[in-house]
Scaffold this motif. Structure first.
Motif, PDB file in Angstrom:
ATOM      1  N   PRO A  35       0.825  -1.214   0.000  1.00 12.31           N
ATOM      2  CA  PRO A  35       0.000   0.000   0.000  1.00 12.31           C
ATOM      3  C   PRO A  35       0.857   1.260   0.000  1.00 12.31           C
ATOM      4  CG  PRO A  35       0.041  -0.969   2.193  1.00 12.31           C
ATOM      5  CD  PRO A  35       0.755  -1.936   1.288  1.00 12.31           C
ATOM      6  N   ARG A  36       0.440   2.221  -0.802  1.00 13.94           N
ATOM      7  CA  ARG A  36       1.129   3.512  -0.865  1.00 13.94           C
ATOM      8  C   ARG A  36       0.105   4.634  -0.760  1.00 13.94           C
ATOM      9  NH1 ARG A  36       6.037   2.134  -3.482  1.00 13.94           N
ATOM     10  NH2 ARG A  36       6.130  -0.156  -3.470  1.00 13.94           N
ATOM     11  N   LEU A  37       0.550   5.796  -0.385  1.00 12.19           N
ATOM     12  CA  LEU A  37      -0.263   7.001  -0.489  1.00 12.19           C
ATOM     13  C   LEU A  37      -0.096   7.560  -1.891  1.00 12.19           C
ATOM     14  CD1 LEU A  37       0.548   8.693   2.939  1.00 12.19           C
ATOM     15  CD2 LEU A  37      -1.397   7.242   2.360  1.00 12.19           C
ATOM     16  N   ARG A  38      -1.110   8.269  -2.355  1.00  9.29           N
ATOM     17  CA  ARG A  38      -1.125   8.736  -3.749  1.00  9.29           C
ATOM     18  C   ARG A  38      -1.687  10.149  -3.830  1.00  9.29           C
ATOM     19  NH1 ARG A  38      -5.277   8.413  -7.749  1.00  9.29           N
ATOM     20  NH2 ARG A  38      -6.578   7.257  -6.271  1.00  9.29           N
ATOM     21  N   LEU A  39      -1.135  10.937  -4.733  1.00  7.17           N
ATOM     22  CA  LEU A  39      -1.683  12.242  -5.101  1.00  7.17           C
ATOM     23  C   LEU A  39      -2.068  12.159  -6.569  1.00  7.17           C
ATOM     24  CD1 LEU A  39       1.005  14.583  -3.463  1.00  7.17           C
ATOM     25  CD2 LEU A  39      -1.176  13.844  -2.485  1.00  7.17           C
ATOM     26  N   SER A  40      -3.314  12.427  -6.895  1.00  7.76           N
ATOM     27  CA  SER A  40      -3.778  12.244  -8.267  1.00  7.76           C
ATOM     28  C   SER A  40      -3.161  13.269  -9.211  1.00  7.76           C
ATOM     29  CB  SER A  40      -5.299  12.336  -8.338  1.00  7.76           C
ATOM     30  OG  SER A  40      -5.728  13.670  -8.170  1.00  7.76           O
ATOM     31  N   SER A  41      -3.029  12.861 -10.449  1.00  7.29           N
ATOM     32  CA  SER A  41      -2.526  13.757 -11.496  1.00  7.29           C
ATOM     33  C   SER A  41      -3.375  15.017 -11.592  1.00  7.29           C
ATOM     34  CB  SER A  41      -2.522  13.008 -12.833  1.00  7.29           C
ATOM     35  OG  SER A  41      -2.228  13.869 -13.909  1.00  7.29           O
ATOM     36  N   GLN A  42      -4.709  14.841 -11.504  1.00  3.47           N
ATOM     37  CA  GLN A  42      -5.607  15.984 -11.637  1.00  3.47           C
ATOM     38  C   GLN A  42      -5.369  17.003 -10.531  1.00  3.47           C
ATOM     39  OE1 GLN A  42      -6.319  12.783 -11.694  1.00  3.47           O
ATOM     40  NE2 GLN A  42      -8.069  12.288 -12.989  1.00  3.47           N
ATOM     41  N   SER A  43      -5.200  16.509  -9.296  1.00  2.00           N
ATOM     42  CA  SER A  43      -5.006  17.431  -8.175  1.00  2.00           C
ATOM     43  C   SER A  43      -3.677  18.162  -8.288  1.00  2.00           C
ATOM     44  CB  SER A  43      -5.083  16.678  -6.843  1.00  2.00           C
ATOM     45  OG  SER A  43      -3.946  15.854  -6.631  1.00  2.00           O
ATOM     46  N   LEU A  44      -2.667  17.476  -8.809  1.00  2.00           N
ATOM     47  CA  LEU A  44      -1.355  18.102  -8.951  1.00  2.00           C
ATOM     48  C   LEU A  44      -1.365  19.181 -10.039  1.00  2.00           C
ATOM     49  CD1 LEU A  44       0.757  14.870  -8.550  1.00  2.00           C
ATOM     50  CD2 LEU A  44       0.849  16.854  -7.036  1.00  2.00           C
ATOM     51  N   LYS A  45      -2.045  18.900 -11.155  1.00  2.00           N
ATOM     52  CA  LYS A  45      -2.115  19.903 -12.228  1.00  2.00           C
ATOM     53  C   LYS A  45      -2.884  21.134 -11.759  1.00  2.00           C
ATOM     54  CE  LYS A  45      -3.341  16.678 -15.257  1.00  2.00           C
ATOM     55  NZ  LYS A  45      -3.737  15.979 -16.506  1.00  2.00           N
ATOM     56  N   ARG A  46      -3.937  20.914 -10.999  1.00  2.00           N
ATOM     57  CA  ARG A  46      -4.672  22.043 -10.434  1.00  2.00           C
ATOM     58  C   ARG A  46      -3.772  22.860  -9.506  1.00  2.00           C
ATOM     59  NH1 ARG A  46      -8.825  25.749 -10.614  1.00  2.00           N
ATOM     60  NH2 ARG A  46      -9.516  26.269  -8.530  1.00  2.00           N
ATOM     61  N   ALA A  47      -3.000  22.161  -8.659  1.00  2.00           N
ATOM     62  CA  ALA A  47      -2.091  22.846  -7.751  1.00  2.00           C
ATOM     63  C   ALA A  47      -1.034  23.640  -8.510  1.00  2.00           C
ATOM     64  CB  ALA A  47      -1.429  21.831  -6.814  1.00  2.00           C
ATOM     65  N   VAL A  48      -0.524  23.068  -9.598  1.00  2.00           N
ATOM     66  CA  VAL A  48       0.466  23.772 -10.430  1.00  2.00           C
ATOM     67  C   VAL A  48      -0.127  25.059 -10.977  1.00  2.00           C
ATOM     68  CG1 VAL A  48       1.595  23.655 -12.693  1.00  2.00           C
ATOM     69  CG2 VAL A  48       1.901  21.791 -11.058  1.00  2.00           C
ATOM     70  N   ARG A  49      -1.363  24.990 -11.488  1.00  2.00           N
ATOM     71  CA  ARG A  49      -2.002  26.169 -12.077  1.00  2.00           C
ATOM     72  C   ARG A  49      -2.282  27.249 -11.038  1.00  2.00           C
ATOM     73  NH1 ARG A  49      -6.997  25.424 -13.799  1.00  2.00           N
ATOM     74  NH2 ARG A  49      -6.908  27.224 -15.195  1.00  2.00           N
ATOM     75  N   GLU A  50      -2.352  26.869  -9.763  1.00  2.00           N
ATOM     76  CA  GLU A  50      -2.660  27.835  -8.717  1.00  2.00           C
ATOM     77  C   GLU A  50      -1.420  28.453  -8.088  1.00  2.00           C
ATOM     78  OE1 GLU A  50      -5.282  25.506  -6.144  1.00  2.00           O
ATOM     79  OE2 GLU A  50      -6.933  26.788  -6.799  1.00  2.00           O
ATOM     80  N   THR A  51      -0.216  28.018  -8.481  1.00  2.00           N
ATOM     81  CA  THR A  51       0.992  28.622  -7.930  1.00  2.00           C
ATOM     82  C   THR A  51       1.180  30.027  -8.488  1.00  2.00           C
ATOM     83  OG1 THR A  51       2.406  27.765  -9.704  1.00  2.00           O
ATOM     84  CG2 THR A  51       2.129  26.372  -7.735  1.00  2.00           C
ATOM     85  N   ALA A  52       1.974  30.816  -7.783  1.00  2.00           N
ATOM     86  CA  ALA A  52       2.275  32.175  -8.250  1.00  2.00           C
ATOM     87  C   ALA A  52       3.008  32.153  -9.585  1.00  2.00           C
ATOM     88  CB  ALA A  52       3.113  32.916  -7.205  1.00  2.00           C
ATOM     89  N   PHE A  53       3.737  31.074  -9.857  1.00  2.00           N
ATOM     90  CA  PHE A  53       4.473  30.979 -11.117  1.00  2.00           C
ATOM     91  C   PHE A  53       3.517  30.958 -12.304  1.00  2.00           C
ATOM     92  CE2 PHE A  53       7.136  28.609  -7.984  1.00  2.00           C
ATOM     93  CZ  PHE A  53       8.089  29.599  -7.832  1.00  2.00           C
ATOM     94  N   PHE A  54       2.307  30.449 -12.110  1.00  2.00           N
ATOM     95  CA  PHE A  54       1.299  30.479 -13.166  1.00  2.00           C
ATOM     96  C   PHE A  54       0.378  31.689 -13.009  1.00  2.00           C
ATOM     97  CE2 PHE A  54       2.856  26.513 -14.415  1.00  2.00           C
ATOM     98  CZ  PHE A  54       2.190  26.045 -15.536  1.00  2.00           C
ATOM     99  N   MET A  55      -0.099  31.938 -11.812  1.00  2.00           N
ATOM    100  CA  MET A  55      -1.081  33.000 -11.591  1.00  2.00           C
ATOM    101  C   MET A  55      -0.498  34.389 -11.874  1.00  2.00           C
ATOM    102  SD  MET A  55      -3.938  31.537 -10.648  1.00  2.00           S
ATOM    103  CE  MET A  55      -4.894  32.700  -9.705  1.00  2.00           C
ATOM    104  N   GLN A  56       0.768  34.583 -11.506  1.00  2.00           N
ATOM    105  CA  GLN A  56       1.385  35.912 -11.647  1.00  2.00           C
ATOM    106  C   GLN A  56       2.351  35.964 -12.834  1.00  2.00           C
ATOM    107  OE1 GLN A  56       3.072  37.183  -7.886  1.00  2.00           O
ATOM    108  NE2 GLN A  56       1.258  36.541  -6.749  1.00  2.00           N
ATOM    109  N   ASP A  57       3.301  35.029 -12.868  1.00  2.00           N
ATOM    110  CA  ASP A  57       4.306  35.081 -13.937  1.00  2.00           C
ATOM    111  C   ASP A  57       3.687  34.869 -15.317  1.00  2.00           C
ATOM    112  OD1 ASP A  57       5.940  35.289 -11.781  1.00  2.00           O
ATOM    113  OD2 ASP A  57       7.040  33.425 -12.093  1.00  2.00           O
ATOM    114  N   LEU A  58       2.586  34.123 -15.373  1.00  2.00           N
ATOM    115  CA  LEU A  58       1.920  33.880 -16.657  1.00  2.00           C
ATOM    116  C   LEU A  58       0.581  34.608 -16.744  1.00  2.00           C
ATOM    117  CD1 LEU A  58       2.618  30.042 -17.070  1.00  2.00           C
ATOM    118  CD2 LEU A  58       3.842  31.953 -18.134  1.00  2.00           C
ATOM    119  N   ALA A  59       0.440  35.665 -15.978  1.00  2.00           N
ATOM    120  CA  ALA A  59      -0.795  36.446 -16.004  1.00  2.00           C
ATOM    121  C   ALA A  59      -1.075  36.927 -17.430  1.00  2.00           C
ATOM    122  CB  ALA A  59      -0.691  37.644 -15.065  1.00  2.00           C
ATOM    123  N   GLY A  60      -2.322  36.768 -17.868  1.00  2.00           N
ATOM    124  CA  GLY A  60      -2.682  37.117 -19.233  1.00  2.00           C
ATOM    125  C   GLY A  60      -2.476  35.985 -20.215  1.00  2.00           C
ATOM    126  N   HIS A  61      -1.839  34.910 -19.747  1.00  2.00           N
ATOM    127  CA  HIS A  61      -1.597  33.739 -20.598  1.00  2.00           C
ATOM    128  C   HIS A  61      -2.069  32.474 -19.894  1.00  2.00           C
ATOM    129  CE1 HIS A  61       0.730  36.120 -23.430  1.00  2.00           C
ATOM    130  NE2 HIS A  61       1.381  36.626 -22.415  1.00  2.00           N
TER     131      HIS A  61
END
Length: 358
Positions: A35-61
């Motif tokens: 048995p292992r713990l798991r983080l889903s791909s969907q949750s990780l991609k959502r988390a990536v999109r919510e980082t400042a690197f996406f929200m601010q650095d890629l603002a407008g894109h």
């Protein structure tokens, strides 16, 4: 010849429940019979999109994934002085370009039946079309109408990376340029139970001394392995040939993967992990993940699970290289405790996979 950028990350999580299943407990998987713990791909991609690197650095894109297209267009039309009934009608017609619509409910504008990924360009084109409808302009037939708004490529980096599907309009689907795995613990890990009690602050001493609330929640901890792969050429294509924006996007993705975490129960556990090991590979070779390093779990008797996980990862990479040949043309590694490599430098290394304009 296609250029790929591959990421291998090892990130230790404290006791936490960042990504829950339908029972509210940490998601799990059985790997190598353990048995292992798991983080889903969907949750990780959502988390990536919510980082400042996406929200601010890629603002407008950055696109919006939403069912509330009609609602947002209606608000915009009303702010510009449109009559409510006409604004609702125009917004609804335009929203129908992206997806079929649900019935209106509670007097609100109808939702789309699916979550549609909408780029900044498409929002502006949708607003323009809504204004044309308000003005009574004659519009083309439905198929041509869609071409006034939908785009096969645009400046939304997250849509270019993670793709989108418009079931009714496959011509405007976007093939994802980035693949993200489900993250798994490198070792055996079980969900634990936290039984907790809450006190009623206003309860008098004369009353029952028991708790005001009893509850239970699951949690777990461990070192997670995450793999991600970027098709750099497809990313450029999805961004209509904008190599500068593709470079910026890969740099943002590199930084985001190092810190992004699903936020489930974050107020209860305060998990804010950082990757302790990041291996970035670039080249034209066929992609391959290194999850095989952990089908035999890292022994829990090891006093340093992070170090043992790094060793297992390196050994698997060496074995695959010996059997199949080099997996990349160049690689860079960020490992805590070593000098010379920073997140900024490894992000630049990854972004340089996108060549200069021809």
């Amino acid at each position: 010849m296609t250029t790929f950028v591959q990421f291998h990350l090892l990130t230790p999580y404290p006791p936490s429940n960042p990504n829950r299943d339908d029972q509210g407990r940490p998601k799990q998987a059985v790997i190598g019979g353990q048995p292992r713990l798991r983080l889903s791909s969907q949750s990780l991609k959502r988390a990536v999109r919510e980082t400042a690197f996406f929200m601010q650095d890629l603002a407008g894109h950055r696109g919006d994934r939403t069912k509330r297209i009609a609602e947002q267009l209606e608000k915009r039309l009303l702010q510009n002085g449109a009559e409510p009934a006409k604004a609702r009608d125009a917004a609804t017609k335009v929203a129908g370009i992206f997806s079929k619509l649900e019935a209106e409910k509670d007097g609100a504008a109808p939702l789309t039946t699916t979550l549609a990924f909408v780029s900044p360009d498409e929002w502006e084109l949708a607003a323009t079309l809504a204004n044309q409808i308000l003005a009574g302009e004659k519009l083309p037939v439905e198929k041509d109408l869609k071409r006034l708004v939908l785009r096969k490529a645009d400046g939304a980096v997250d849509i270019a990376m993670f793709g989108r599907m418009l079931a009714d309009d496959p011509d405007f689907n976007r093939e994802a340029a980035v693949q993200v795995s489900h993250a798994i613990t490198t070792h055996r890990a079980l969900v634990e139970d936290d039984w907790f009690a809450a006190v009623d602050d206003l309860k008098t001493r004369e009353e029952d001394a028991g708790a005001g609330h009893l509850g239970e929640t699951g949690f777990g901890s461990g070192v997670y392995y995450l793999y991600a792969c970027v098709n750099a050429d497809l990313l450029v294509e999805n961004l209509a040939g904008d190599r500068g924006l593709a470079k910026q996007g890969i740099a943002a993705l590199t930084k985001a993967l190092a810190i992004a975490t699903p936020r489930g129960k974050q107020n209860s556990f305060a998990h804010h992990p950082r990757a302790h090991y990041i291996r970035v590979e670039r080249g034209a070779q066929q992609p391959r993940d290194l999850s095989g390093a952990f089908f035999k779990p890292v022994p829990l008797t090891n006093n340093d699970l992070v170090a043992a996980s790094i060793t297992a990862l390196k050994e698997m990479a060496d074995k695959l290289d010996k059997a199949y040949g080099p997996a990349c043309d160049a690689s860079a590694v960020l490992e805590l405790g070593t000098d010379g490599v920073t997140l900024e430098s490894i992000a630049k290394f990854a972004a340089d996979a996108v060549g200069a304009d021809a």
